[in-house]
Design a protein around this motif. Structure first.
Motif, PDB file in Angstrom:
ATOM      1  N   UNK A 131       0.825  -1.209   0.000  1.00 57.81           N
ATOM      2  CA  UNK A 131       0.000   0.000   0.000  1.00 57.81           C
ATOM      3  C   UNK A 131       0.858   1.258   0.000  1.00 57.81           C
ATOM      4  N   UNK A 132       1.940   1.249   0.761  1.00 57.92           N
ATOM      5  CA  UNK A 132       2.863   2.383   0.763  1.00 57.92           C
ATOM      6  C   UNK A 132       3.426   2.604  -0.640  1.00 57.92           C
ATOM      7  N   UNK A 133       3.786   1.505  -1.297  1.00 61.72           N
ATOM      8  CA  UNK A 133       4.336   1.619  -2.646  1.00 61.72           C
ATOM      9  C   UNK A 133       3.305   2.171  -3.627  1.00 61.72           C
ATOM     10  N   UNK A 134       2.047   1.742  -3.525  1.00 65.80           N
ATOM     11  CA  UNK A 134       1.019   2.275  -4.422  1.00 65.80           C
ATOM     12  C   UNK A 134       0.768   3.758  -4.148  1.00 65.80           C
ATOM     13  N   UNK A 135       0.827   4.139  -2.879  1.00 66.06           N
ATOM     14  CA  UNK A 135       0.679   5.552  -2.520  1.00 66.06           C
ATOM     15  C   UNK A 135       1.742   6.402  -3.216  1.00 66.06           C
ATOM     16  N   UNK A 136       2.975   5.956  -3.153  1.00 65.66           N
ATOM     17  CA  UNK A 136       4.079   6.711  -3.740  1.00 65.66           C
ATOM     18  C   UNK A 136       4.008   6.698  -5.268  1.00 65.66           C
ATOM     19  N   UNK A 137       3.583   5.567  -5.833  1.00 65.72           N
ATOM     20  CA  UNK A 137       3.506   5.453  -7.287  1.00 65.72           C
ATOM     21  C   UNK A 137       2.475   6.420  -7.869  1.00 65.72           C
ATOM     22  N   UNK A 138       1.267   6.441  -7.279  1.00 67.23           N
ATOM     23  CA  UNK A 138       0.224   7.355  -7.766  1.00 67.23           C
ATOM     24  C   UNK A 138       0.608   8.807  -7.498  1.00 67.23           C
ATOM     25  N   UNK A 139       1.225   9.080  -6.348  1.00 66.17           N
ATOM     26  CA  UNK A 139       1.654  10.444  -6.044  1.00 66.17           C
ATOM     27  C   UNK A 139       2.631  10.933  -7.102  1.00 66.17           C
ATOM     28  N   UNK A 140       3.547  10.062  -7.522  1.00 64.53           N
ATOM     29  CA  UNK A 140       4.504  10.432  -8.558  1.00 64.53           C
ATOM     30  C   UNK A 140       3.838  10.668  -9.899  1.00 64.53           C
ATOM     31  N   UNK A 141       2.825   9.855 -10.220  1.00 64.09           N
ATOM     32  CA  UNK A 141       2.122  10.019 -11.492  1.00 64.09           C
ATOM     33  C   UNK A 141       1.398  11.364 -11.563  1.00 64.09           C
ATOM     34  N   UNK A 142       0.742  11.752 -10.481  1.00 62.08           N
ATOM     35  CA  UNK A 142      -0.134  12.919 -10.501  1.00 62.08           C
ATOM     36  C   UNK A 142       0.523  14.214 -10.020  1.00 62.08           C
ATOM     37  N   UNK A 143       1.737  14.151  -9.496  1.00 61.66           N
ATOM     38  CA  UNK A 143       2.360  15.333  -8.905  1.00 61.66           C
ATOM     39  C   UNK A 143       2.436  16.537  -9.841  1.00 61.66           C
ATOM     40  N   UNK A 144       2.734  16.363 -11.137  1.00 57.46           N
ATOM     41  CA  UNK A 144       2.803  17.552 -11.998  1.00 57.46           C
ATOM     42  C   UNK A 144       1.518  18.363 -12.049  1.00 57.46           C
TER      43      UNK A 144
END
Length: 449
Positions: A47-60
């Motif tokens: 779950x931590x990894x999915x949190x970071x993955x989506x955060x990276x995708x949407x950050x821009x």
């Protein structure tokens, strides 16, 4: 078809040492063996990894002015970084997942999170827009495979009737990323600069890779041959008659709520998911102007309304883990029906802020539950050795729905106006509701032949 042997629980009294141990075994005398403990720590790491993955995708999306100003491009060009990421996922996730099917899943997952960390670090130091685009392509390659393998990985750790609970835990990071990750990353970028935000994200992803490496139980690759005599056809037939508790850990009661495993089930699930996501994002992409007009709330309160939608989605996700995931065959059509009613209520209650926002929050709860329910259903009807590839198709369908929905919504907005978008969503959701009911009946009828 060659489902993975490690995913197919043994029918002898001895458990395989390489097994994840989540499914109930049956001894040679027919006496069930107590199932292993629910792998909560490993799923939380995922779950931590999915949190970071989506955060990276949407950050821009939260750092458009800062990035466009320094890189010397328009804000729309920065917005395209999200599109580049998503369409890289669509084009590559299935092929890459298939090519790596012989490699150990644990090693792959840790490696993918590490690649995501490298991608974020390269974005942080890229001197030009073109190099930022290249770093996003690298991130998209890893992100698509991670989501394809990650969902299937969670399903490998538990028996079929616990797949919904496992996915709710493992994928909860995605919902939290929209609720907390993107706003926090945006605030960090505004305070320290967008490069610092990506740099900190890269460090967090590296720590996430270590966390997954230490806490997530390993499973072998999905290319291991199945035991002799363990045919998919026999499993499908036994599931249809409700007699598979010793194979999958399901009770006869749970089996009656699940269509049998089949490749056709994967196809139906992915198509239904793609169509529903087209409908959702054709409207939700442009929800901000619609809310401002239909509810009459102030622009300064818009972020609060969207935050409430995100929190409501988290509640829906918890409901999947609590009870909805046990009966996706019932939960999905009910959820889609509630979406139809709540979006129609938004239209009918226009100009009434209180009731409109209540309908909006109910929609949020339901939408928070539906994507994990779709994925749960897809994995439950997937032959177990094909779950990684099935998840790759699901990821492709999901991202195609997002991109296609936004595009269709833009065309409708320019052609027919804002009022048409919720009606379009309602129409598509109604079609999905019928498709869910019909395809379930087709799968069950096919298994009984």
């Amino acid at each position: 078809m060659t489902p993975a042997a490690q995913d197919r629980p043994s029918t002898t009294s001895t458990s395989s040492p390489s097994s994840t141990g989540a499914a109930t075994r049956a001894s040679s005398t027919g006496r069930p063996v107590t199932p292993a403990k629910f792998p909560l720590a490993g799923l939380l790491a995922l779950a931590v990894a999915t949190f970071l993955s989506i955060s990276g995708e949407m950050l821009p999306t939260g750092l458009l002015p800062e990035m466009s100003g320094e890189l010397g491009v328009s804000e729309s060009s920065i917005g395209l970084l999200v599109s580049v990421f998503a369409f890289t996922v669509v084009l590559t996730s299935t092929g890459l997942t298939h090519l790596t099917r012989k490699l150990p899943r644990h090693l792959i997952v840790v490696g993918l999170i590490t690649v995501l960390a490298i991608s974020a670090a390269l974005t942080a130091i890229a001197p030009t827009y073109e190099l930022v685009v290249a770093s996003r392509v690298l991130g998209g390659l890893a992100h698509g495979m991670f989501w394809a393998i990650g969902g299937a990985y969670a399903a490998h750790l538990v028996p079929r009737e616990q797949v919904g609970r496992a996915l709710a835990v493992a994928m909860s990071g995605g919902t939290l990323a929209f609720v907390l990750g993107v706003p926090l990353g945006t605030a960090l970028g505004q305070a320290l600069g967008w490069r610092a935000a990506f740099g900190i994200l890269a460090g967090a992803m590296a720590l996430g890779a270590v966390l997954v490496w230490r806490l997530l139980p390993p499973v072998p690759s999905t290319h291991t041959p199945r035991p002799a005599g363990d045919s998919e056809e026999a499993l499908a037939a036994s599931t249809a008659t409700g007699s598979v508790p010793t194979l999958t850990g399901s009770t006869p009661t749970a089996s009656r709520h699940l269509p049998p495993p089949s490749v056709m089930g994967i196809v139906f699930s992915c198509l239904i998911t793609a169509v529903f996501m087209v409908g959702h994002y054709s409207f939700f992409t442009y929800i901000a102007p619609y809310l401002l007009r239909s509810t009459g709330i102030a622009e300064s309160s818009l972020s609060v309304a969207l935050f409430a939608f995100g929190i409501a989605g988290g509640v829906g996700l918890l409901m999947v883990g609590w009870f909805l995931g046990k009966r996706p065959r019932v939960s999905i059509p009910v959820g889609v029906g509630i979406v139809v009613v709540s979006v129609l209520a938004l239209v009918l209650l226009e100009g009434q802020p209180g009731p409109s926002l209540v309908a909006f929050v109910i929609w949020g709860v339901t939408f928070g539950a539906l994507p994990p329910l779709f994925q749960t259903k897809m994995l439950q009807v997937s032959p177990e050795g094909h779950r990684d590839i099935a998840s790759a198709f699901y990821t492709t369908a999901f991202n195609t729905g997002i991109g296609g929905g936004a595009l269709i919504g833009a065309l409708v907005l320019d052609g027919s106006g804002l009022d048409t978008l919720p009606l379009l969503y309602v129409g598509i959701a109604a079609v999905v509701l019928v498709a869910v009911v019909v395809t379930d009946r087709v799968l069950v009828a096919r298994a009984r032949r």
